[in-house]
Every structure is written in C-alpha cells, then in structure tokens.
Scaffold this motif. Sequence first.
Motif, PDB file in Angstrom:
ATOM      1  N   LEU A 178       3.007   5.683  -5.536  1.00  0.00           N
ATOM      2  CA  LEU A 178       2.483   4.960  -6.703  1.00  0.00           C
ATOM      3  C   LEU A 178       3.541   4.840  -7.795  1.00  0.00           C
ATOM      4  O   LEU A 178       3.667   3.792  -8.449  1.00  0.00           O
ATOM      5  CB  LEU A 178       1.234   5.654  -7.251  1.00  0.00           C
ATOM      6  N   GLU A 179       4.312   5.907  -7.968  1.00  0.00           N
ATOM      7  CA  GLU A 179       5.302   5.933  -9.044  1.00  0.00           C
ATOM      8  C   GLU A 179       6.530   5.064  -8.758  1.00  0.00           C
ATOM      9  O   GLU A 179       7.417   4.953  -9.606  1.00  0.00           O
ATOM     10  CB  GLU A 179       5.724   7.366  -9.358  1.00  0.00           C
ATOM     11  N   ASP A 180       6.568   4.456  -7.582  1.00  0.00           N
ATOM     12  CA  ASP A 180       7.661   3.512  -7.297  1.00  0.00           C
ATOM     13  C   ASP A 180       7.372   2.134  -7.889  1.00  0.00           C
ATOM     14  O   ASP A 180       8.244   1.255  -7.876  1.00  0.00           O
ATOM     15  CB  ASP A 180       7.862   3.368  -5.783  1.00  0.00           C
ATOM     16  N   SER A 181       6.178   1.947  -8.393  1.00  0.00           N
ATOM     17  CA  SER A 181       5.848   0.670  -9.032  1.00  0.00           C
ATOM     18  C   SER A 181       6.762   0.444 -10.226  1.00  0.00           C
ATOM     19  O   SER A 181       6.820   1.276 -11.143  1.00  0.00           O
ATOM     20  CB  SER A 181       4.386   0.663  -9.498  1.00  0.00           C
ATOM     21  N   ALA A 182       7.477  -0.683 -10.205  1.00  0.00           N
ATOM     22  CA  ALA A 182       8.469  -0.966 -11.244  1.00  0.00           C
ATOM     23  C   ALA A 182       9.074  -2.333 -10.981  1.00  0.00           C
ATOM     24  O   ALA A 182       8.825  -2.953  -9.944  1.00  0.00           O
ATOM     25  CB  ALA A 182       9.574   0.094 -11.230  1.00  0.00           C
ATOM     26  N   MET A 183       9.887  -2.783 -11.917  1.00  0.00           N
ATOM     27  CA  MET A 183      10.760  -3.929 -11.683  1.00  0.00           C
ATOM     28  C   MET A 183      12.066  -3.389 -11.103  1.00  0.00           C
ATOM     29  O   MET A 183      12.624  -2.427 -11.624  1.00  0.00           O
ATOM     30  CB  MET A 183      11.066  -4.659 -12.981  1.00  0.00           C
ATOM     31  N   TYR A 184      12.523  -4.007 -10.049  1.00  0.00           N
ATOM     32  CA  TYR A 184      13.786  -3.603  -9.426  1.00  0.00           C
ATOM     33  C   TYR A 184      14.794  -4.729  -9.625  1.00  0.00           C
ATOM     34  O   TYR A 184      14.560  -5.862  -9.221  1.00  0.00           O
ATOM     35  CB  TYR A 184      13.587  -3.296  -7.949  1.00  0.00           C
ATOM     36  N   GLN A 209       0.841  -1.194   0.000  1.00  0.00           N
ATOM     37  CA  GLN A 209       0.000   0.000   0.000  1.00  0.00           C
ATOM     38  C   GLN A 209       0.877   1.245   0.000  1.00  0.00           C
ATOM     39  O   GLN A 209       1.962   1.263   0.597  1.00  0.00           O
ATOM     40  CB  GLN A 209      -0.897   0.010   1.249  1.00  0.00           C
ATOM     41  N   MET A 210       0.415   2.272  -0.660  1.00  0.00           N
ATOM     42  CA  MET A 210       1.127   3.548  -0.685  1.00  0.00           C
ATOM     43  C   MET A 210       1.430   4.005   0.746  1.00  0.00           C
ATOM     44  O   MET A 210       0.580   3.902   1.630  1.00  0.00           O
ATOM     45  CB  MET A 210       0.251   4.577  -1.390  1.00  0.00           C
ATOM     46  N   GLY A 211       2.645   4.454   0.953  1.00  0.00           N
ATOM     47  CA  GLY A 211       3.060   4.915   2.271  1.00  0.00           C
ATOM     48  C   GLY A 211       3.742   3.857   3.119  1.00  0.00           C
ATOM     49  O   GLY A 211       4.363   4.188   4.134  1.00  0.00           O
ATOM     50  N   GLN A 212       3.635   2.602   2.710  1.00  0.00           N
ATOM     51  CA  GLN A 212       4.269   1.523   3.462  1.00  0.00           C
ATOM     52  C   GLN A 212       5.744   1.405   3.085  1.00  0.00           C
ATOM     53  O   GLN A 212       6.184   1.844   2.020  1.00  0.00           O
ATOM     54  CB  GLN A 212       3.557   0.197   3.189  1.00  0.00           C
TER      55      GLN A 212
END
Lengths: 114, 112
Positions: free
Chosen positions: A84-90, A14-17
């Motif tokens: 939200l914008e941290d959603s990605a492949m790392y 969740q956002m903020g976690q």
Amino acid sequence: EPEVTQTPSHQVTQMGQEVILRCVPISNHLYFYWYRQILGQKVEFLVSFYNNEISEKSEIFDDQFSVERPDGSNFTLKIRSTKLEDSAMYFCASSAGQTIDEQFFGPGTRLTVL
Amino acid sequence: GESVGLHLPTLSVQEGDNSIINCAYSNSASDYFIWYKQESGKGPQFIIDIRSNMDKRQGQRVTVLLNKTVKHLSLQIAATQPGDSAVYFCAEKWNAGNMLTFGGGTRLMVKP
C-alpha cells in the motif's frame, strides 16, 4: 525539444502484484534515475543507473525494486510485490552526464496500490 | 540525517510583484544546488542552478542566491506572472554521487 516520456500515466494494482513502470529517457543521455513522490510529500531519490548497472541507490530501493534497460531506449522500474505504501508518483529522469548535469524529469506515473 | 528544508509552505503574491522562495540546507558538503518548478500533474522542471563556488546566478526573470555561511538558498522571481503558480523545490547534490536531495516544496500562488 527532446523530453523524457513515461508510461503508463496511471497504474492501479492490487497489493502483492508486480508492476513495471516504463520510461524512455532522452536519446543521447547516459545517466538514468528513478524518483518517487508520495502525495503531499517531497520528491525522493530511488536509484541512478549508468553503463547498465546501478550506480547509486537510496534505502528506499530495497530488494522488491529493480531497474533494467532492456533495449537501447527503455528504462524500467519493477516493483515485485507492491505494498500500500508504494502508492506514489514515480518520476524517471535522465542526464547527459553526472554531478552537475541537469536532470530532465518525465511527467511521472501515478501508482495506486489497493 | 542531513536534509534540505523549506521555511514557507505557501507563498501568495500579487501579479507583477517579485517573489522570494527560501530554502535551508544542512549538508555542508553539498556543492551544487538546483531549483525546480512543478506544475500540477507534471514532473519537476529545471529552473536554475548554482554551484557552491558562486553566491549569485541570474536567469531570465529568476535569480538564485546562495549563502553558504548560513546554509541558505533563495529563488527570486521578478514580475511574477500567473504562469509562475506552481510548487517550487530546491534540491542539492554533492560530489559523492549524482542523486538529488529535494526539499519539501513551497507552493507559489499568484493573484491576478
């Protein structure tokens, strides 16, 4: 053949976690890296790590990011308050040396921030 | 800022044909270039690299050409096979650090 491993393969938060992405680099390598790839975009450098400290970081790697080598085998990326914008492949990578040494990439962790 | 880019987003070739994937770079200080292959759901896989003091390097079925005059890099794959289907990225590095700067990627599709 030695390889870089990453866990988990998929992380939903969740956002903020806070999330911690884990990597086990190749055992005799000395340089460690994190990259990210937003869906459909190019791979972007985040940070490199050597001798227990950050050696280089990009403008993406702001104060919400941190890296750590908590023991002799793991290399972690922590995102303190996900957006939200941290959603990605790392992707984690490691190399024996720097400059012209091949960087070996792990399979990646897909981070989804809701 | 300076960046690495690709001319073609998608390349479709017939099995057995040769493939050429191109990349333009703009950082004249770059001295090391790498081609990576990325299959679906996997991380980038090293294919071949070249230093800036060379203009050609050959591997198994792959050749990388570097033209520093026009800042152009290409990857040639001979006798393309279905297993070559993937996204191919060029990346550059310069002596100032060890970070890789990736291009946008070209999808190679091999038709049987």
